[in-house]
Structures are given as C-alpha cells and as structure tokens.
Motif scaffolding. Structure first.
Motif, mmCIF file in Angstrom:
data_model
loop_
_atom_site.group_PDB
_atom_site.id
_atom_site.type_symbol
_atom_site.label_atom_id
_atom_site.label_comp_id
_atom_site.label_asym_id
_atom_site.label_seq_id
_atom_site.Cartn_x
_atom_site.Cartn_y
_atom_site.Cartn_z
ATOM 1 N N UNK A 122 42.915 44.690 38.888
ATOM 2 C CA UNK A 122 42.846 43.233 39.023
ATOM 3 C C UNK A 122 41.999 42.634 37.893
ATOM 4 N N UNK A 123 41.724 41.342 37.967
ATOM 5 C CA UNK A 123 40.788 40.738 37.008
ATOM 6 C C UNK A 123 39.897 39.721 37.722
ATOM 7 N N UNK A 124 38.867 39.250 37.017
ATOM 8 C CA UNK A 124 37.876 38.402 37.702
ATOM 9 C C UNK A 124 38.407 37.030 38.151
ATOM 10 N N UNK A 125 39.450 36.459 37.543
ATOM 11 C CA UNK A 125 39.964 35.214 38.121
ATOM 12 C C UNK A 125 40.442 35.375 39.569
ATOM 13 N N UNK A 126 40.467 36.618 40.061
ATOM 14 C CA UNK A 126 40.722 36.854 41.489
ATOM 15 C C UNK A 126 39.737 36.044 42.332
ATOM 16 N N UNK A 127 38.533 35.823 41.783
ATOM 17 C CA UNK A 127 37.509 35.042 42.500
ATOM 18 C C UNK A 127 38.033 33.642 42.806
ATOM 19 N N UNK A 128 38.884 33.118 41.922
ATOM 20 C CA UNK A 128 39.436 31.762 42.059
ATOM 21 C C UNK A 128 40.845 31.798 42.631
#
Ligand code: NAP
Length: 271
Positions: free
Chosen positions: A122-128
C-alpha cells in the motif's frame, strides 16, 4: 466477507494505523474484532488512543484466534516476528504482509505450515482513503484469501493484483511515489513564491493542480500525453514550460528514480 472475522495487526505504526482506521470506517469490522501489537511499551497508549483497539506487546497472544494477521513491521523485523508467531499459527490463518522487499516465499519458508500468504504494497495516502495497493498471492493463497485481502485494502483506496515479480516495482512506483510527487508539489509552490504568490496559496494551487490532473487521468481514461496536448496551445506559454522540463530531463529523472528505488527495494532484506 470480513464479517465475523478477527483481525490482528502486528505493528501498529504509520501504515498499520491507517489500515485499521480504514477498516473501522469501511469494512464493517468493529473495534472488538481487531487487535494490534507494537514494539515498545510507550507506543501502546498512542495506538490505543488513536485506534481504540486492544493493543499489546505480545505477538503470540495477539495471533491466537485471529482469522487474518497483517504484518506491518519494518522488513528487518520480519525474521524475528515470524519466528515468534510460527509455532502458534493454525494452518487456516491468513497472513498478509505489507513489508517492502519481503517475498511470500520468504514468509512461507519461515512458517511451520502451509498458511495462505499474501503480499501487499500500500502507500501512505491510505491514511486519506486515497491509497493504492498492489497485491499478490503466495503458493497457498486461494481465491477467497485474495478476495479478503482485496476487501481489506479497498477500505483505504484502490487495489490491483500483479505478479509477485513486479512487487519491487510497485514499491518503487506507488509506495515511494508520494515522496517524489511531494517534491514536485513543493517545487511548483516554490515557483509560485518566486512569482510573488503567497506560499499557502501557491501550495494550494500546486497540490490541487496535481490532484485535478490525477483525477483527469483516472476518470477520463485518456492517455496522459493526450491530456497534456489539451493544455498545450500552439505558440502558447505551456509549450515553453514543457521545453524547460525536457531540457531539465524531468522524464528520464523520474524513470531513473523509480528504477533505482526498485533495485534498492529488492535488496532491503536477504531472502
Ligand atoms: N510507510 C510507507 O509509506 C509504507 C508503504 C508501503 C509499505 N510499507 C511497509 O510497512 C511496514 C511498516 O512501515 P511503517 O512506515 O508503518 O513503519 P513504522 O511507522 O515504523 O511502524 C512499524 C511498527 O512496527 C512496530 N514494531 C516494531 N517491533 C515490533 C514487534 N517486535 N512486535 C510488534 N510490533 C513491532 C513498531 O512499534 P514501535 O513504534 O513501538 O517500535 C511500529 O508500530 C514496513 O515493512 C514498510 O516496508 C510502508
């Protein structure tokens, strides 16, 4: 498909937390269905405050009775985590790893049984809720396991299945990619500042432009070159900007950045 499942997250760090928050919002799983572990006592309170799920330090206890186990520790920690949990795993428990560089066969070799294993990137924009996750299944992963993994990562964005041989490329492109794009946004914003636009406004102009351009590519399904041509009026100003980008070798620089990062991704941990 995730109903009635118990999920354990080993490693409630940046990425693990984003996943749990997405699952709590979008999967139908409740706080009671999820447990987490961290590496240090001082991290327990942070995870409990942020996620509201039972969090501890005991990985063996945390996997007991779980249907799905997500491994979200640093790649260098995987060897010791797998050694801890392998003796207590039941064969039907699904293992999903998000660790860069760690192959499904690396995990499989360190487990005692034939557990289904899935590798996710995955990548960190998963947070959004705007993440991008590449997925592939290991030797014993069946359709149902792939579907469960897909459902998990759909809770935080888009998913795509690929051959495992391409996963270091996914790591370098979409997992590392946000870092490259932040540099682009930052640079465009600097340009606005140079031209007298206040920094906040300049950053908004740059970020919303990148967001809009990405949305155009995703929703129109048009080739990016065609969309670029739509902006580029003959003898207008955009072509002059594009010529500067060509002279600065933006394209080849981005290609080389991703290729170099993919090489490094393959070297993080020895198989
Ligand atoms: N960040 C990204 O953009 C990204 C993207 C795709 C994939 N990944 C992968 O995701 C994984 C985690 O990355 P991250 O950025 O989330 O790192 P992180 O924020 O450092 O999180 C790692 C977590 O693992 C915990 N941990 C360490 N030792 C542990 C142990 N023995 N038992 C249980 N938990 C333990 C840490 O707890 P403490 O804080 O208490 O040490 C921390 O909560 C990595 O393998 C990385 O390759 C990251």
């Amino acid at each position: 498909m995730l109903e009635d499942k118990v999920l354990t997250l080993i490693g409630a760090g940046k990425l693990g937390e984003a996943l749990v928050l997405g699952l709590l919002k979008n999967s139908g799983l409740a706080k009671d269905d999820i447990r987490a572990t961290v590496g240090h006592e001082e991290s327990v309170k942070r995870a409990v405050d942020k996620l509201g799920v039972a969090t501890g330090l005991d990985n063996k206890a945390a996997v007991d009775g779980a249907d799905i186990i997500i491994l979200a520790v640093k790649p260098q920690k995987m060897e010791s985590i797998l050694a801890q949990i392998a003796p207590v795993l039941k064969p039907e428990q699904l293992i999903i790893s998000v660790a860069a560089s760690i192959t499904t066969s690396y995990i499989q070799q360190r487990l005692k049984g034939d557990n289904p294993v899935i590798r996710a990137m995955p990548n960190t924009p998963s947070i959004m809720n705007a993440g991008m996750t590449g997925l592939c299944g290991g030797e014993h992963a069946k359709e149902i396991h792939l579907a469960q993994a897909e459902q998990i990562f759909k809770c935080v964005g888009e998913t795509v299945f690929l051959d495992e041989s391409l996963m270091d490329g996914v790591t370098a492109l979409s997992a590392s990619g946000p870092a490259y794009l932040y540099v682009v946004i930052e640079s465009l914003a600097e340009a606005g500042v140079k031209l007298g636009i206040p920094r906040d406004t300049s950053t908004l102009l740059a970020a919303q432009t990148m967001y809009g351009a990405a949305k155009m590519v995703l929703e129109s399904k048009a080739h990016p070159a065609l969309l670029k041509d739509m902006v580029t009026t003959p003898a207008g100003c955009t072509i002059d900007g594009l010529m500067e980008l060509e002279e600065g070798k933006l394209r080849v620089t981005l290609i080389k950045a991703v290729v170099t990062a993919a090489k490094r991704a393959s070297e993080l941990v020895e198989s």
